[in-house]
Enzyme design. Structure first.
Site, PDB file in Angstrom:
ATOM      1  N   ARG A  50       5.509   8.809   4.372  1.00 46.03           N
ATOM      2  CA  ARG A  50       5.760  10.177   3.904  1.00 46.03           C
ATOM      3  C   ARG A  50       6.454  11.028   4.959  1.00 46.03           C
ATOM      4  O   ARG A  50       7.235  11.899   4.640  1.00 46.03           O
ATOM      5  CB  ARG A  50       4.430  10.835   3.496  1.00 46.03           C
ATOM      6  CG  ARG A  50       3.797  10.216   2.268  1.00 46.03           C
ATOM      7  CD  ARG A  50       2.349  10.651   2.132  1.00 46.03           C
ATOM      8  NE  ARG A  50       1.586  10.273   3.329  1.00 46.03           N
ATOM      9  CZ  ARG A  50       0.308  10.539   3.523  1.00 46.03           C
ATOM     10  NH1 ARG A  50      -0.360  11.197   2.606  1.00 46.03           N
ATOM     11  NH2 ARG A  50      -0.297  10.155   4.621  1.00 46.03           N
ATOM     12  N   TYR A  84     -13.872   3.419   0.424  1.00 48.56           N
ATOM     13  CA  TYR A  84     -12.804   2.707   1.150  1.00 48.56           C
ATOM     14  C   TYR A  84     -12.978   1.186   0.994  1.00 48.56           C
ATOM     15  O   TYR A  84     -12.035   0.483   0.616  1.00 48.56           O
ATOM     16  CB  TYR A  84     -12.842   3.097   2.627  1.00 48.56           C
ATOM     17  CG  TYR A  84     -11.937   2.262   3.505  1.00 48.56           C
ATOM     18  CD1 TYR A  84     -10.562   2.458   3.497  1.00 48.56           C
ATOM     19  CD2 TYR A  84     -12.458   1.252   4.315  1.00 48.56           C
ATOM     20  CE1 TYR A  84      -9.724   1.679   4.284  1.00 48.56           C
ATOM     21  CE2 TYR A  84     -11.627   0.476   5.109  1.00 48.56           C
ATOM     22  CZ  TYR A  84     -10.265   0.689   5.092  1.00 48.56           C
ATOM     23  OH  TYR A  84      -9.441  -0.085   5.865  1.00 48.56           O
TER      24      TYR A  84
HETATM   25  N1  LIG Z   1      -7.149   0.550  12.075  1.00 47.07           N
HETATM   26  C1  LIG Z   1      -8.136  -0.239  11.672  1.00 47.07           C
HETATM   27  O1  LIG Z   1      -9.168  -0.381  12.359  1.00 47.07           O
HETATM   28  C2  LIG Z   1      -8.032  -0.998  10.365  1.00 47.07           C
HETATM   29  C3  LIG Z   1      -8.961  -2.011  10.105  1.00 47.07           C
HETATM   30  C4  LIG Z   1      -8.879  -2.707   8.909  1.00 47.07           C
HETATM   31  C5  LIG Z   1      -7.876  -2.423   7.996  1.00 47.07           C
HETATM   32  N2  LIG Z   1      -6.975  -1.443   8.269  1.00 47.07           N
HETATM   33  C6  LIG Z   1      -5.931  -1.173   7.270  1.00 47.07           C
HETATM   34  O2  LIG Z   1      -4.664  -1.302   7.882  1.00 47.07           O
HETATM   35  C7  LIG Z   1      -3.725  -0.426   7.273  1.00 47.07           C
HETATM   36  C8  LIG Z   1      -3.029   0.393   8.340  1.00 47.07           C
HETATM   37  O3  LIG Z   1      -3.985   1.133   9.055  1.00 47.07           O
HETATM   38  P1  LIG Z   1      -3.641   1.872  10.424  1.00 47.07           P
HETATM   39  O4  LIG Z   1      -4.832   1.724  11.277  1.00 47.07           O
HETATM   40  O5  LIG Z   1      -2.329   1.443  10.938  1.00 47.07           O
HETATM   41  O6  LIG Z   1      -3.580   3.392   9.916  1.00 47.07           O
HETATM   42  P2  LIG Z   1      -2.676   4.619  10.438  1.00 47.07           P
HETATM   43  O7  LIG Z   1      -2.411   4.509  11.894  1.00 47.07           O
HETATM   44  O8  LIG Z   1      -3.396   5.838   9.930  1.00 47.07           O
HETATM   45  O9  LIG Z   1      -1.310   4.426   9.649  1.00 47.07           O
HETATM   46  C9  LIG Z   1      -1.286   4.530   8.252  1.00 47.07           C
HETATM   47  C10 LIG Z   1       0.155   4.540   7.772  1.00 47.07           C
HETATM   48  O10 LIG Z   1       0.137   4.634   6.347  1.00 47.07           O
HETATM   49  C11 LIG Z   1       1.056   5.641   5.940  1.00 47.07           C
HETATM   50  N3  LIG Z   1       0.589   6.245   4.705  1.00 47.07           N
HETATM   51  C12 LIG Z   1      -0.622   6.828   4.447  1.00 47.07           C
HETATM   52  N4  LIG Z   1      -0.631   7.314   3.207  1.00 47.07           N
HETATM   53  C13 LIG Z   1       0.585   7.038   2.655  1.00 47.07           C
HETATM   54  C14 LIG Z   1       1.178   7.307   1.404  1.00 47.07           C
HETATM   55  N5  LIG Z   1       0.527   7.962   0.432  1.00 47.07           N
HETATM   56  N6  LIG Z   1       2.450   6.875   1.183  1.00 47.07           N
HETATM   57  C15 LIG Z   1       3.134   6.224   2.157  1.00 47.07           C
HETATM   58  N7  LIG Z   1       2.625   5.939   3.363  1.00 47.07           N
HETATM   59  C16 LIG Z   1       1.356   6.357   3.607  1.00 47.07           C
HETATM   60  C17 LIG Z   1       1.104   6.639   7.112  1.00 47.07           C
HETATM   61  O11 LIG Z   1       2.367   7.301   7.161  1.00 47.07           O
HETATM   62  P3  LIG Z   1       2.592   8.787   6.576  1.00 47.07           P
HETATM   63  O12 LIG Z   1       1.357   9.585   6.928  1.00 47.07           O
HETATM   64  O13 LIG Z   1       3.836   9.267   7.268  1.00 47.07           O
HETATM   65  O14 LIG Z   1       2.773   8.618   5.120  1.00 47.07           O
HETATM   66  C18 LIG Z   1       0.961   5.699   8.314  1.00 47.07           C
HETATM   67  O15 LIG Z   1       2.220   5.220   8.700  1.00 47.07           O
HETATM   68  C19 LIG Z   1      -4.513   0.399   6.251  1.00 47.07           C
HETATM   69  O16 LIG Z   1      -4.349  -0.156   4.976  1.00 47.07           O
HETATM   70  C20 LIG Z   1      -5.957   0.245   6.710  1.00 47.07           C
HETATM   71  O17 LIG Z   1      -6.870   0.378   5.655  1.00 47.07           O
HETATM   72  C21 LIG Z   1      -7.031  -0.721   9.437  1.00 47.07           C
END
Ligand SMILES: NC(=O)c1ccc[n+]([C@@H]2O[C@H](COP(=O)([O-])OP(=O)(O)OC[C@H]3O[C@@H](n4cnc5c(N)ncnc54)[C@H](OP(=O)(O)O)[C@@H]3O)[C@@H](O)[C@H]2O)c1
Length: 258
Positions: free
Chosen positions: A40, A157
């Site tokens: 976004r 979640y």
């Molecule tokens: N970090 C962890 O510990 C962890 C563990 C297990 C699984 N995961 C999964 O891994 C994935 C990535 O997590 P992360 O830790 O990298 O999170 P993050 O640092 O918060 O990054 C999330 C990304 O998703 C994008 N995003 C969020 N809502 C969106 C929307 N409506 N449309 C388009 N883009 C959107 C954000 O960009 P914008 O805000 O610019 O849209 C951002 O680039 C997620 O699915 C999460 O559930 C993470």
């Protein structure tokens, strides 16, 4: 796994401008792939593209919860790169809170981003992957689905991620004739921006409850570990795919006292 097979592939990554999505983009570009980053925040996408090089990466502003945005972004990325070899459905959010108190807004936002947005992106990618003759859709799940010692108050979640697992199983059957693989990738905890948007009071309550589950947890990983593991999934021959991969730390760490 043959890293040579990743070279010249075009991979779309939702949430590709930050966190695990950006780490995945870095790993793929290092192996010679081209990446389309969806998200976004235009400024975040611009910074990511500048870091990766505009000959390797392009940003496409898109809110995955809006079908019209998704359709437009996939048409634009296909016009730019001329093909699509893979999709990483990475965009996701969490809003920790006990179920009883969770706001309608937080419930809907998690369902829309983690499940609905992922479904919309699959719908947009499938015809492009079919036209390509093969492809891979990799869906981000979470260790919260399978492990009890994760942070508390993530019922909605974790349910969206369990739904992603089940959705992926059905999707795999639907698209295998087109030599499109479907991978479920489940990371343990990683330091990213993931917790930055959390309400501090709700986060504190979730951390206190988590403490009651035991004094230790499995520790955090660096985003690069997950980015390179996801990239590897694209290095298999046509018609072969990893169906499930979980990457978790294997050290037991004393939890900080909250
Ligand atoms: N970090 C962890 O510990 C962890 C563990 C297990 C699984 N995961 C999964 O891994 C994935 C990535 O997590 P992360 O830790 O990298 O999170 P993050 O640092 O918060 O990054 C999330 C990304 O998703 C994008 N995003 C969020 N809502 C969106 C929307 N409506 N449309 C388009 N883009 C959107 C954000 O960009 P914008 O805000 O610019 O849209 C951002 O680039 C997620 O699915 C999460 O559930 C993470």
């Amino acid at each position: 796994m043959n890293p040579e097979l990743i070279k010249d592939k075009v991979i779309a990554i939702t949430g590709g401008g930050a966190g695990l999505g950006f780490a995945t983009a870095q790993a793929l570009v290092k192996l010679g792939a081209k990446v389309a980053l969806l998200g976004r925040r235009q400024d975040v996408l611009d910074k990511a593209v500048a870091g990766l090089g505009s000959e390797h990466a392009q940003g496409f502003a898109c809110d995955v919860t809006k079908k019209a945005d998704v359709v437009r972004a996939f048409a634009a990325l296909h016009a730019h790169f001329g093909k699509l070899d893979g999709l990483v459905n990475n965009a996701g959010i969490a809003r920790p809170d006990p179920v009883e108190h969770m706001t309608e807004e937080d419930i809907v936002a998690q369902l829309n981003t983690n499940l609905l947005g992922l479904v919309f992106c699959c719908q947009a990618a499938i015809p492009l992957l079919r036209a390509n003759g093969h492809g891979l859709i990799l869906n981000l799940s979470s260790a919260t689905v399978r492990h009890e010692n994760e942070i508390s108050h993530l019922a909605v979640y974790a349910a969206t991620k369990a739904a992603v697992d089940r959705f992926s199983k059905e999707l795999r059957e639907e698209v295998k004739e087109d030599r499109i693989g479907v991978t479920v990738f489940s990371p343990g905890a990683v330091f990213t921006e993931f917790g930055l948007g959390w309400d501090p009071q709700k986060m504190s309550a979730a951390l206190h409850d988590w403490q009651k589950k035991g004094k230790t947890f499995d520790g955090y990983m660096k985003p690069e570990v997950i980015g390179s593991s996801i990239a590897m999934c694209f290095g298999y021959p046509k018609g072969v795919a990893i169906e499930f991969m979980e990457v978790k730390p294997c050290k037991i760490t004393e939890k900080p006292l909250f």
